[in-house]
Scaffold this active site. Structure first.
Site, mmCIF file in Angstrom:
data_model
loop_
_atom_site.group_PDB
_atom_site.id
_atom_site.type_symbol
_atom_site.label_atom_id
_atom_site.label_comp_id
_atom_site.label_asym_id
_atom_site.label_seq_id
_atom_site.Cartn_x
_atom_site.Cartn_y
_atom_site.Cartn_z
ATOM 1 N N ASP A 103 -12.273 -6.950 -1.966
ATOM 2 C CA ASP A 103 -13.084 -8.153 -1.832
ATOM 3 C C ASP A 103 -14.454 -7.775 -1.313
ATOM 4 O OD1 ASP A 103 -13.192 -8.682 1.301
ATOM 5 O OD2 ASP A 103 -11.138 -8.114 0.824
ATOM 6 N N GLU A 160 0.806 -1.219 0.000
ATOM 7 C CA GLU A 160 0.000 0.000 0.000
ATOM 8 C C GLU A 160 0.844 1.277 0.000
ATOM 9 O OE1 GLU A 160 -3.783 -1.976 2.415
ATOM 10 O OE2 GLU A 160 -2.347 -0.712 3.475
#
Length: 230
Positions: A198, A11
Site C-alpha cells: 500500500d 508471510e
C-alpha cells in the site's frame, strides 16, 4: 543456519510448505519450523505483529537455534511516489520512527544510551537479494533504502510525509528495526525484505486488502531465489 521471520501467517505459510523434513517447536507462543529449503538449513517463524514480538523472536533464533543470520520478510507501506505497490524494498538501514527521547537530548529515532540511531543491514545479503529479485521478479522495481519501523499502521498522508522527511525512508512497517536491533546487539547479519502492499496514505486500508497476496508472492519468490544462490 538462516532465520527467516515474517510477522503474519500469510508471510510465512508458503515458505513452510516448501520445507523438507520440518521440525516444529513452540517457544513463547511462536512456532519455529526448522528444516531445509533448496538445500539450505533454515528456521521459519511467524513472530506476530509489532516490535516486541519481532525482537523476542529474533533473540530466540539466536539463543536456541544459533542462527548465523536473519532475513525479515513481509509487506510494507511505500513512503515514496516512485516505490509502487508490488515493488520490493531492501534495507540499507532500519530505524524506529516511534522512538522519541528528544526530551533527554537525543535525536528523534535514537535509542538512549546505545550510541546509535539506525542499524546497518548486511551488505552481502542485500547485494544477493538485489541480484535475485531481478531474476525472480523481473516485472517489478527493486529499491534499496532505509526502512522505518513503528508500532503503528500508517494510513495518514501527514504521518507518511513526516516519516519520509524525518528519516529519508523508503517504506514503513512494524517489525524490521526491532529485528535489526537484535541482530546488531548479537553481532549477526540481517536484511529486511519488504514487498509494498500500500501507499501508507488515505488509500492504505483499501490497497492493503487488495494487494497483500501479490506483495507476499513477490517476497516469497525473492527469498527462494536467495536460498538457491546461497
Amino acid at each position: 543456519m538462516l532465520g527467516i521471520i515474517g510477522a503474519m501467517e500469510v508471510e510465512v505459510e508458503k515458505l513452510r510448505e516448501m520445507m523438507v523434513a520440518p521440525k516444529v517447536r513452540t517457544v513463547a507462543g511462536m512456532s519455529f519450523c526448522q528444516g531445509t529449503i533448496k538445500g539450505k538449513e533454515v528456521v521459519v517463524v511467524r513472530s506476530g505483529v509489532g516490535k516486541v514480538n519481532a525482537g523476542l523472536c529474533s533473540q530466540i533464533l539466536v539463543d536456541q537455534y544459533h542462527v548465523d543470520g536473519i532475513i525479515n520478510t513481509g509487506i510494507a507501506g511505500s513512503l515514496r511516489n516512485e516505490v509502487n505497490v508490488g515493488d520490493i524494498v531492501l534495507s540499507t538501514t532500519a530505524v524506529q520512527h516511534d522512538m522519541d527521547a528528544t526530551g533527554f537530548g537525543y535525536q528523534i529515532g535514537e535509542i538512549p544510551q546505545m550510541g546509535i540511531k539506525e542499524f546497518p543491514a548486511d551488505e552481502h545479503l542485500r547485494t544477493l537479494a538485489e541480484k535475485c529479485c531481478k531474476k525472480a521478479n523481473p516485472d517489478i522495481q527493486t529499491f534499496t533504502g532505509r526502512v522505518a519501523s513503528g508500532d503503528q499502521f500508517i494510513n495518514d498522508k501527514e504521518k507518511k510525509a513526516w516519516i519520509r522527511e524525518t528519516f529519508d525512508a523508503y517504506c514503513t512497517e512494524m517489525e524490521g528495526a526491532a529485528i535489526a536491533q537484535a541482530a546488531y546487539l548479537n553481532q549477526i547479519p540481517y536484511l529486511v525484505v519488504r514487498a509494498i502492499s500500500d501507499k501508507a496514505d488515505d488509500s492504505a486500508n483499501v490497497d492493503y486488502k487488495e494487494f497483500e497476496a501479490k506483495a507476499v508472492e513477490h517476497s516469497v519468490r525473492l527469498i527462494v531465489s536467495m536460498l538457491e544462490e546461497m
